[in-house]
Design an enzyme around this catalytic site. Sequence first.
Site, PDB file in Angstrom:
ATOM      1  N   LYS A   1       7.890 -45.855   5.226  1.00  0.00           N
ATOM      2  CA  LYS A   1       6.791 -46.558   5.925  1.00  0.00           C
ATOM      3  C   LYS A   1       5.808 -45.368   6.334  1.00  0.00           C
ATOM      4  CE  LYS A   1       6.774 -49.299  10.513  1.00  0.00           C
ATOM      5  NZ  LYS A   1       7.264 -49.753  11.467  1.00  0.00           N
TER       6      LYS A   1
ATOM      7  N   GLN B   1       2.004 -48.917   5.879  1.00  0.00           N
ATOM      8  CA  GLN B   1       2.554 -49.522   4.709  1.00  0.00           C
ATOM      9  C   GLN B   1       3.951 -49.162   4.399  1.00  0.00           C
ATOM     10  OE1 GLN B   1      -0.777 -49.998   1.706  1.00  0.00           O
ATOM     11  NE2 GLN B   1      -1.376 -48.003   2.683  1.00  0.00           N
TER      12      GLN B   1
ATOM     13  N   ASP C   1       9.793 -57.472  19.048  1.00  0.00           N
ATOM     14  CA  ASP C   1       8.919 -57.880  17.961  1.00  0.00           C
ATOM     15  C   ASP C   1       9.785 -58.537  16.714  1.00  0.00           C
ATOM     16  OD1 ASP C   1       6.572 -58.507  16.693  1.00  0.00           O
ATOM     17  OD2 ASP C   1       6.429 -56.489  16.040  1.00  0.00           O
TER      18      ASP C   1
ATOM     19  N   ALA D   1       2.692 -54.602   3.959  1.00  0.00           N
ATOM     20  CA  ALA D   1       1.862 -53.976   4.691  1.00  0.00           C
ATOM     21  C   ALA D   1       1.786 -54.484   6.253  1.00  0.00           C
ATOM     22  CB  ALA D   1       0.261 -54.045   4.108  1.00  0.00           C
TER      23      ALA D   1
END
Length: 550
Positions: free
Chosen positions: A207, A192, A339, A187
């Site tokens: 996804k 999720q 990220d 998650a």
Amino acid sequence: MLPLRFVRQSRHIGERIGTKTFHSTISNEKRATTNNFRKYVFRLAYTSLGIAVTYDAFNEFQTIGSANRFLRSLTIAVKNSFDYSYNLYGLSEESQGYDELLKEIHLRCANRILEGCMKNGGLYIKIGQGVSAINHILPKEYTNTLKKLENQCLERKPDEVKKLFLEDFGQLPEEVFSEFDYRPVAAASLAQVFKAKTKDGQSVAVKVQYIDLKKRFSGDFGTILFLCTLAKKVHKNFDFTWTLRELRTDLQQELDFVNEGKNAERCSNDLRHLDYIYVPKVLWQYTNSRILTAEWIDGYKITDIESIRNDKFFIKEIDQKLFNIFAEQIFNSGFVHADPHPGNVFVRKNAKGKPEIVLLDHGLYEHIPQKLRRSLCQFWEAIVLKDRNKMQKYAHELNVEDYEKLAEILLQRPMEFNKDASKALTDKDLSYLQDMAKKHFDIVLNTLRQMPKNMLFVVRNLNTVRAIARNHGDPLDRPKHMARYAQYCLYKHDRGIVSYFKWIIRRCQFEFHLFRSSMQFWFAQCYVKLFNREKSKEILTLITAGVEDI
């Protein structure tokens, strides 16, 4: 009802101040201030109620959930601010038990933030994940607690997934795929991930974005910005508002999964010459702006040291590959994954039984123009060569006035300390290192404000990768390795025979400085062990932490 509930909660905070638990840990002088603090909390509660009503009117809350997230966040902010202000009132860093008390407050506040992020979901989790990566600045009570956000995020009911598929594909998931497991395998902050199997038998990862995420983006972003503005007024050095405003467009792009799929394909193409990196292929027939389908990957998080050792991989080799991947993006291709937290970086065995790094979640990227990349490479080279004139020149090209502070942010280690290998670090050097640890937060914010916006993602990438390396025990000198790659990329930027010979000369000079610095450090270690036993433990701890000269 929600504003009234918030007021009751705030009143409850004030009532708790008079309990034995609080009184058992405070002095007589602090007990005398209890009533004043109660009045402070009550005023803050009613003021917050007025703020909530005003904020509601201007930000067009569409649901009770939006108002609830706002009030929950505001309540946590008030509780945390009050926790520090009240419990540390009248105390100094030299007070007995100060450090233990501060750690307890850090942990309580971190747990409140974790709980709030888990309940609010979405952007709150995204920001919490970013905070957990700053483990060289923030207390470990915060970073260790917020690490739980990497995978333990907000889960939704299966009906929501079904509804989204019906809206986007006109079919239920089990009709689109031959198999679809409604139990999420992960998650993330925005979605999720489910395991499924296509009708031709291929295992895939699906996804699925939270169905209300795009609707709640503006309200949640406004709430976070509003709370940061309040925090800035209370805590003068806490100012993330300008950062959030700069990143809003990039965060909105992350909500488009078609854009994420294109980013994944570009990343794979940019890094195709590295045989130890893999990016899962996107299945476009099952992908749209809210649903992304890619091939299933069996692997484990890069921070899973036990699994790395079970596969008989060397952690140092894993780190070397990781550093090369992101150094290639930062210094050469210019298309930077912004990220790369551990939940987005997997390790697995390839067909030859060798370690392979798998990059996931390509929603947030930034493009670094060649001019900025070249200046960054030259700045990094100048750090190693200790050429301060060039450091200043290339820092100005990066729009930063203080080149030393920029170097410290990129390297995450101090620039100024005693470099004489014939003696141990002086008291002045040690004092500088301690002051830097306290002031680094302000330095980061002030310097980042001067940088071009796309450089913010470079710093985020470096911070996250450094956090992974620290989790591994720093088996490889990351700044030195990144410096070598930056220097190598200078040749890639300046092709040609003449440029090549100039680069060879600079390369030799570069490697000589690295060798000399290593020898100086080795002699310094020997001296500390032999002649300065009294301070050796403290100094070697600092050295191990990565504060030695590059």
